[in-house]
Enzyme design. Sequence first.
Site, mmCIF file in Angstrom:
data_model
loop_
_atom_site.group_PDB
_atom_site.id
_atom_site.type_symbol
_atom_site.label_atom_id
_atom_site.label_comp_id
_atom_site.label_asym_id
_atom_site.label_seq_id
_atom_site.Cartn_x
_atom_site.Cartn_y
_atom_site.Cartn_z
ATOM 1 N N HIS A 1 -2.502 6.417 5.146
ATOM 2 C CA HIS A 1 -1.056 6.498 5.385
ATOM 3 C C HIS A 1 -0.554 7.837 4.839
ATOM 4 O O HIS A 1 -1.093 8.357 3.861
ATOM 5 C CB HIS A 1 -0.307 5.387 4.642
ATOM 6 C CG HIS A 1 -0.516 4.008 5.205
ATOM 7 N ND1 HIS A 1 -1.209 3.750 6.361
ATOM 8 C CD2 HIS A 1 -0.091 2.802 4.756
ATOM 9 C CE1 HIS A 1 -1.206 2.448 6.597
ATOM 10 N NE2 HIS A 1 -0.537 1.846 5.634
ATOM 11 N N CYS B 1 0.815 -1.230 0.000
ATOM 12 C CA CYS B 1 0.000 0.000 0.000
ATOM 13 C C CYS B 1 0.851 1.284 0.000
ATOM 14 O O CYS B 1 0.572 2.234 -0.738
ATOM 15 C CB CYS B 1 -0.946 0.000 1.200
ATOM 16 S SG CYS B 1 -0.151 -0.387 2.763
HETATM 17 N N1 LIG Z 1 -5.263 -3.119 5.594
HETATM 18 C C1 LIG Z 1 -4.551 -2.545 4.625
HETATM 19 O O1 LIG Z 1 -4.382 -1.321 4.596
HETATM 20 C C2 LIG Z 1 -3.946 -3.377 3.542
HETATM 21 C C3 LIG Z 1 -3.380 -2.701 2.447
HETATM 22 C C4 LIG Z 1 -2.800 -3.430 1.416
HETATM 23 C C5 LIG Z 1 -2.803 -4.803 1.483
HETATM 24 N N2 LIG Z 1 -3.348 -5.442 2.539
HETATM 25 C C6 LIG Z 1 -3.312 -6.917 2.535
HETATM 26 O O2 LIG Z 1 -4.628 -7.404 2.349
HETATM 27 C C7 LIG Z 1 -4.799 -8.623 3.075
HETATM 28 C C8 LIG Z 1 -5.970 -8.466 4.032
HETATM 29 O O3 LIG Z 1 -5.710 -7.391 4.901
HETATM 30 P P1 LIG Z 1 -6.824 -6.777 5.862
HETATM 31 O O4 LIG Z 1 -6.228 -5.541 6.394
HETATM 32 O O5 LIG Z 1 -8.158 -6.748 5.194
HETATM 33 O O6 LIG Z 1 -6.839 -7.899 7.030
HETATM 34 P P2 LIG Z 1 -8.013 -8.276 8.042
HETATM 35 O O7 LIG Z 1 -8.870 -7.117 8.319
HETATM 36 O O8 LIG Z 1 -7.331 -8.945 9.180
HETATM 37 O O9 LIG Z 1 -8.862 -9.352 7.213
HETATM 38 C C9 LIG Z 1 -8.336 -10.615 6.884
HETATM 39 C C10 LIG Z 1 -9.339 -11.354 6.038
HETATM 40 O O10 LIG Z 1 -8.757 -12.578 5.595
HETATM 41 C C11 LIG Z 1 -9.683 -13.625 5.810
HETATM 42 N N3 LIG Z 1 -8.987 -14.900 6.009
HETATM 43 C C12 LIG Z 1 -7.961 -15.148 6.850
HETATM 44 N N4 LIG Z 1 -7.600 -16.457 6.757
HETATM 45 C C13 LIG Z 1 -8.421 -17.024 5.842
HETATM 46 C C14 LIG Z 1 -8.544 -18.333 5.306
HETATM 47 N N5 LIG Z 1 -7.773 -19.343 5.697
HETATM 48 N N6 LIG Z 1 -9.501 -18.549 4.382
HETATM 49 C C15 LIG Z 1 -10.310 -17.559 3.983
HETATM 50 N N7 LIG Z 1 -10.245 -16.283 4.445
HETATM 51 C C16 LIG Z 1 -9.306 -16.038 5.377
HETATM 52 C C17 LIG Z 1 -10.430 -13.218 7.050
HETATM 53 O O11 LIG Z 1 -11.648 -13.909 7.098
HETATM 54 P P3 LIG Z 1 -12.195 -14.489 8.498
HETATM 55 O O12 LIG Z 1 -12.665 -13.302 9.248
HETATM 56 O O13 LIG Z 1 -13.250 -15.435 8.080
HETATM 57 O O14 LIG Z 1 -11.030 -15.186 9.138
HETATM 58 C C18 LIG Z 1 -10.612 -11.712 6.779
HETATM 59 O O15 LIG Z 1 -11.722 -11.509 5.954
HETATM 60 C C19 LIG Z 1 -3.449 -8.903 3.751
HETATM 61 O O16 LIG Z 1 -2.697 -9.762 2.936
HETATM 62 C C20 LIG Z 1 -2.822 -7.530 3.830
HETATM 63 O O17 LIG Z 1 -1.411 -7.601 3.857
HETATM 64 C C21 LIG Z 1 -3.931 -4.762 3.564
#
Ligand SMILES: NC(=O)c1ccc[n+]([C@@H]2O[C@H](COP(=O)([O-])OP(=O)(O)OC[C@H]3O[C@@H](n4cnc5c(N)ncnc54)[C@H](OP(=O)(O)O)[C@@H]3O)[C@@H](O)[C@H]2O)c1
Length: 336
Positions: free
Chosen positions: A240, A128
Site C-alpha cells: 500500500h 494495515c
Molecule cells: N491482506 C491484507 O493485506 C491484510 C492486512 C491486514 C489485515 N488483514 C486481515 O487478516 C485477515 C485475513 O486476511 P487475508 O488477506 O489473509 O484473507 P484471505 O487471503 O482471504 O484468507 C482468509 C483465511 O481465513 C481462513 N478462514 C476463513 N474462514 C474460516 C473459518 N471459519 N475457520 C477457519 N479459517 C477460516 C481461510 O481459510 P480457508 O481457506 O480454509 O477458508 C484463509 O486461510 C482478515 O481479517 C483481514 O482483514 C489482511
Amino acid sequence: MNVAIVGASGAVGQEFLRILAERDFPIDNLVLFGSERSAGSKYTFKGKEYEVKLLQHNDDFKDIDVAFTSAGGGTSKEFAETITKYGAVMIDNSSAFRMCDDVPLVVPECNAEDALNRPRNIIANPNCTTIMMVVVLKPLEALSHIKRIHIASYQSASGAGAAAMAELQQEYEEIIEGKPVTVKKFPHQLAYNVIPQIDVFTDNGYTKEEMKMFNETRKIMHSDVRCSAMCVRVSSLRSHSESVWIETEKPISVEEAQKAIAAAPGCTLKDDPANLVYPMPLETAGKDDVYVGRVRKDIADDCGLTFWLSGDQIRKGAALNAVQIAEYLYKVGNLK
Ligand SMILES: NC(=O)c1ccc[n+]([C@@H]2O[C@H](COP(=O)([O-])OP(=O)(O)OC[C@H]3O[C@@H](n4cnc5c(N)ncnc54)[C@H](OP(=O)(O)O)[C@@H]3O)[C@@H](O)[C@H]2O)c1
C-alpha cells in the site's frame, strides 16, 4: 513456544509462515488451522510439512502459547474464547476487537507496552494502512504534537486477500483475451481502474476503512489527533502507498523530519527527488520497513508537512507486526 496460525492458507497466513521462518521465531510446535476449504492441505515450514487442521470448538489450543489469527472478524469473534481459554495469547489481524477497551491495539514501534495489559488475552493488530502511517508519525510526534492528518491511500489488490489478488490478475488476462471481466472481490473492475471505496460506507460518508484510520490512530498514539482519510484501491498487486499531510502544533522543518524518520525504527527514508528516488510499491513489496519520500512543507499550511510512504501491508501491515508483538512479549518474559 507452541504457535498456532489460524487462516494459514490466506494471504496473511502464508506470510506468517515466511516471517516466522525468516526471523527464526522460537517454535517448538506449529499448528495450522483453517476452514473446511483448506483443512487437510499441507504447507512447508523450515523443511517440514504441516497439515491444516479444521478450526473447531475443542481443546486444540490447550498447549498453544501464541495464536496468530487471520481468518476474518467473524471467525475471530466466534473462536476467541476457544483460542484463549487455556492461556494462549491471541494476536488478531481482524478488526473484530480493535476498538474494545479491554483489548490493546499495538504497533511495537509506537506502543509495545500496551500489549502487557490484555485482560482477555487478546491483542489486536491494527488496520494495515494505519500501522504503516503511525510508524512514520511516531518520530514526527516526538518533534511536535500532530493535531490533524489528511491522508489519501493507494491500496493494492492483496489488501482484500489472496482471492482478490488472483482476481486482479485474472481480470487483466480476460481483458487481453477479449473475454467478459470477472468482478467478485471488488465493487468494480480493478484492472486499468482505481476504486475510491474500501470496505462499506458508514453514515457520515466515510468508509469503514477510513473510520478505522481515524479511530485506531488515536488509540495507538494515545492522541487526540483527527485523521481524515480517503482510501482508494489501485491496481498494484502488493504494498500500500499513502499521501499524508500533517498539521503540527509547531512547524517542523523538512530536514528535521527527514532526520527523525531516517533514525526511526521500522522506517527507511528514500527521498531524493532530483534523482527520481521515492518509494514505490513494486520496490517495497516483500520488504519489512515502511519507506518514506517526497518530504516537503505543506504550502497551504504554515504548520503543515507532507510526505509519501509505501510499505508491504501483508508484512508490516499484518503478519510482521503481529510477530513483532509476540517477539516483544517473549523478550520481556510475558508469555504463559
Ligand atoms: N491482506 C491484507 O493485506 C491484510 C492486512 C491486514 C489485515 N488483514 C486481515 O487478516 C485477515 C485475513 O486476511 P487475508 O488477506 O489473509 O484473507 P484471505 O487471503 O482471504 O484468507 C482468509 C483465511 O481465513 C481462513 N478462514 C476463513 N474462514 C474460516 C473459518 N471459519 N475457520 C477457519 N479459517 C477460516 C481461510 O481459510 P480457508 O481457506 O480454509 O477458508 C484463509 O486461510 C482478515 O481479517 C483481514 O482483514 C489482511
